[in-house]
Every structure is written in C-alpha cells, then in structure tokens.
Design a protein around this motif. Structure first.
Motif, short mmCIF file in Angstrom:
data_model
loop_
_atom_site.label_atom_id
_atom_site.label_comp_id
_atom_site.label_asym_id
_atom_site.label_seq_id
_atom_site.Cartn_x
_atom_site.Cartn_y
_atom_site.Cartn_z
N ASP A 168 0.83 -1.21 0.00
CA ASP A 168 0.00 0.00 0.00
C ASP A 168 0.86 1.26 0.00
O ASP A 168 0.55 2.24 -0.68
CB ASP A 168 -0.95 0.01 1.21
CG ASP A 168 -2.01 -1.07 1.05
OD1 ASP A 168 -2.30 -1.44 -0.10
OD2 ASP A 168 -2.53 -1.56 2.08
N LYS A 171 2.22 1.83 -3.49
CA LYS A 171 1.20 2.36 -4.39
C LYS A 171 0.94 3.84 -4.09
O LYS A 171 0.76 4.66 -4.99
CB LYS A 171 -0.10 1.56 -4.26
CG LYS A 171 0.00 0.21 -4.94
CD LYS A 171 -1.33 -0.51 -4.88
CE LYS A 171 -1.29 -1.82 -5.63
NZ LYS A 171 -2.43 -2.67 -5.28
N LYS A 172 0.94 4.16 -2.79
CA LYS A 172 0.71 5.55 -2.38
C LYS A 172 1.83 6.44 -2.91
O LYS A 172 1.59 7.51 -3.46
CB LYS A 172 0.69 5.60 -0.83
CG LYS A 172 -0.22 6.68 -0.27
CD LYS A 172 -0.08 6.72 1.21
CE LYS A 172 -1.29 6.24 1.95
NZ LYS A 172 -1.07 6.16 3.40
#
Ligand code: AMP
Length: 413
Positions: A168, A171-172
């Motif tokens: 995550d 992706k951020k």
C-alpha cells in the motif's frame, strides 16, 4: 561492450573508471540504453549483478542533461524506494560515487533514526532521494518532501518490498509522483504479486531478465545436514571447529534465534556480529563494518536485515534455519561464490523442515548433497529422504568424500 559504447558522458565515465569497473555487467548493458531512452522497465536481477549501477548511471546521465535547463533550487527529480535501510544506504553510496564529477546531489532517508538531520538534508535541496517507504511517507505527511518534480521513480527489490507488507505504501508513493514519470521496477524474482504491481503502475514496460529466477552458481557447493532442531547449535559448533573456515554468514529465521545463537557462539569463544530488525541503525552499521573489515568473521542475520547488503569474499553461508520461501534460499546462497570464487552453502534441515527442502530442490532443479556422516543425525536408524525426481540433477554427488574421510586426510585431530 565498454561503458563508452553506452553513450555515458565524461563525468560519469571518469567516476566509473575510479570505481574500478572495466566493462558493464550484463544487466547494465541491457538496462542502461533503455533507461536513457526513457522507457518504463521491469528488470529481474539479483544483488551482485551490478543492478544498482544499471539504474544509477543512466539516471545521473538523464538528470545531468536535464540540469542544463535553468531552474530555481534543487528539486527531487529521481526517487529510489528501497525496502531496507542497509540497502538504501548502499544505493546512496553508489549514487555518491558515480556523481562525484557532477553537481548532482543525493541523499538517503530511512526509519529507525532521528528525523531531524534528515530534515536538514532535505532543506538543502537534492536531486536524487533514496528512501525507505515508511520514513518517506512520514516526511511527506509533514510537508517536508515534495514529489511533484519526480521524473524517474525506481522501486528496488520489489519482491522484498511486497513480502514486507509495503504494497500500500508503494502504491501511495507512486501516486504522489507525477503521472508522466518514468518508472523502473527491479526485483530479484518476479512472483505473481510483483507482476500484478507492475501491471498497475508501469506503462508499456520493457522486460529484462538477467538470470533465470532460480539459478544457483555452479561455484557454490551446496550441502545438506538432516539434524534434530535441538542439536542444530551443536552441529554448528562442530562444523565451525572442524570444517568451516573463513568469512561466514549464518542465517536464522527469527531475531530471537539470531540473539540466541550469538550468545552461544560468543560463549564458545567466537567473535560474532549480528544484524536484525530490532537493532538500531547505528548498531547494524557498526556490525556490518566490523564484518566487512574482518574484525569478526561470523555474521548472524535474519533475511530481511541481510537482503541487498553487498558483502564480498564470503566463503560460506550456513542456513541454520531453512527459509520457508524457496526463493530466499537462492538469495542467501547467492552471497557466496561471487566474482568466480568458490563457496559452500551448508543447510540444516530439522524434522519439521523437510517440506522446505523439497520446495528448494524443486526450484533450483538440483539435489543437494546429503552429508550423512556427522555426530547429530536426525534419525540414526532412518535413511535421510532423497528426492528421486528425474529432473533433479546431482551435480556434486560424484567423487564426494564423507566428512570423516576428509577429516582423516587433513588430520584435524
Ligand atoms: P549490485 O548488484 O548493484 O549490488 O552490485 C554488486 C557489486 O558489483 C558492487 O560492489 C558494485 O560496486 C559492483 N559493480 C557494479 N558494476 C560493476 C562493473 N561494471 N564492474 C565491476 N563491478 C561492478
């Protein structure tokens, strides 16, 4: 092929020559032209192949050329995301060495140390930032990092990044960078989840695979000891006393295991250093330095702490605990037998680890040499399991002597 053929500029060629590199490695030959051509890339290459220079050199060249355009102050134009602090530090050291004759500035930020000095470095303005995901997002949240000018994003050791649960965060970070950036993904292996990540963030990527996913060097002699879990420490001591010499890394699965083995080896008079995730950054760096300088010849480590660390001239790797992910075995033993040297990988397999050995042997398509003649057999009456798959080759089997006969010949006692 020479570095000149890769169209690198003079300041870089000078720094490359000072680093002592004569010719580009395979991954450099294949990657550098494509990065210079501003392509997105997914490259499968392990540590030790020269992959850091494969992205660092063309990035420096692109930024060097871009620098001619007048702009106010230094902005982060290239961002390298690395899963571990050690790897991040190493990558930055490479950037520093190669950018020596340019005015490009790089910096590294990572968790586990005070944030203040890192803030100061960022304030001074840099062109290239190398960062671990958590600290990067932390500083971005505090408005101390501006990723709006990132032209090139590198995700290094993507498979480890995902194994460590950074999906995550990665992706951020990717979304915080401009959409039209160039993205380079490097990974030792390309499992399905890395492929999925690549599909979501790379644009029409070029693919490069430098070594087959699971190849192990022919120069590593891989041997296997079936041993009860409770006797692994005794077997380790026995081998250190009688068989294993030189510079050694011992891998354990847990931090607790690392500490326990350290205590035992220290009690037995061995000079040992350890690295694992619970140690502060300074202590880990200090341990590495002592090992690299030869002040100690045994390093005990967990996989996460050791991944990506560049340690040359390793004579042996001991897999004290077998990894439950077979690719990890390939990473571990890849640390020995570098640059044409010979090395030995010793694996200890307890009763509960037999399935791991099966997966490892299938992955590397090789049957490890089972050493039966040692003081702590798993089951003295039972024959060790030998997998009879026809696809497995037993390269080392022929001409192998038992440990006892070798000992007799060398007069160990
Ligand atoms: P890496 O795979 O990036 O961790 O690099 C492994 C080691 O190879 C490092 O010690 C590099 O300094 C070294 N290296 C990188 N490129 C070359 C080259 N072209 N020739 C010789 N050594 C190199």
């Amino acid at each position: 092929m020479s570095f000149k053929d890769l169209q690198l500029n003079k300041p870089l060629l000078r720094a490359i020559a000072e680093s002592g590199y004569d010719n580009p490695t395979l991954v450099q030959e294949k990657t550098i032209p494509l990065v210079l051509d501003k392509k997105d890339m997914i490259t499968s290459a392990q540590t030790g192949t020269g992959k850091t220079a494969a992205f660092a050199l063309p990035i420096l060249q692109l930024l060097f050329d871009y620098q001619d355009a007048p702009k106010k102050g230094k902005k982060i134009n290239a961002l390298v995301v690395s899963p571990t602090r050690e790897l991040a530090i190493q990558i930055e050291a490479n950037f520093k060495a190669y950018s020596k004759y340019t005015n490009l500035r790089s910096a590294v930020i990572y968790g586990g140390t005070s944030i203040e000095p890192q803030k100061d470095i960022l304030n001074k303005g840099i062109d290239i930032l190398i960062a671990t995901p958590g600290r990067l997002l932390d500083l971005h949240k505090q408005d101390l990092i501006n990723l709006d000018y990132v032209q090139i994003l590198v995700l290094d050791e993507a498979d480890l990044m995902l194994d460590l649960g950074f999906i995550d965060d990665v992706k951020k970070i990717e979304r915080l960078c401009p959409e039209n950036k160039q993205t380079l993904l490097f990974s030792a292996t390309i499992p399905y989840k890395v492929e999925q990540l690549a599909n979501t963030i790379l644009k029409d990527p070029k693919r490069i695979e430098v070594t087959p996913n699971a190849s192990t060097s022919k120069n590593v002699n891989q041997v296997l000891y079936y041993v009860p879990k409770r006797n692994k420490i005794e077997l380790c001591l026995h081998l250190l006393r009688n068989t294993i010499k030189g510079r050694i890394i011992i891998f354990r699965r847990t931090k607790f295991g690392v500490d326990k083995l350290e205590q035992t080896l220290a009690k037995n008079g061995y000079k040992v250093e350890t690295i694992h995730g619970d140690k502060t950054q300074n202590i880990r760096q200090d341990a590495l330095k002592k090992f690299k300088n030869g002040y100690v010849n045994i390093l005990i480590a967990t996989d996460v702490a050791a991944r990506g660390i560049d340690i040359d001239d390793l004579d042996s790797v001991i897999n004290f605990d077998l990894p439950n992910v077979p690719e990890t075995y390939v990473h571990r033993i890849g640390r020995t037998a570098r640059a044409g040297n010979k090395g030995v990988a010793y694996s200890f397999c307890g009763a509960d680890e037999k399935s791991y050995i099966k997966s490892i042997q299938q992955l590397i398509n090789l049957q490890l040499d089972v050493i039966e003649d040692h003081p702590y057999p798993l089951d003295p009456k039972a024959k060790p399991i030998i997998h009879k798959s026809k696809t497995l080759k037993s390269k080392h089997k022929k001409g192998r002597k038992s440990e006892a006969s070798k000992k007799r010949k060398k007069r160990w006692y």
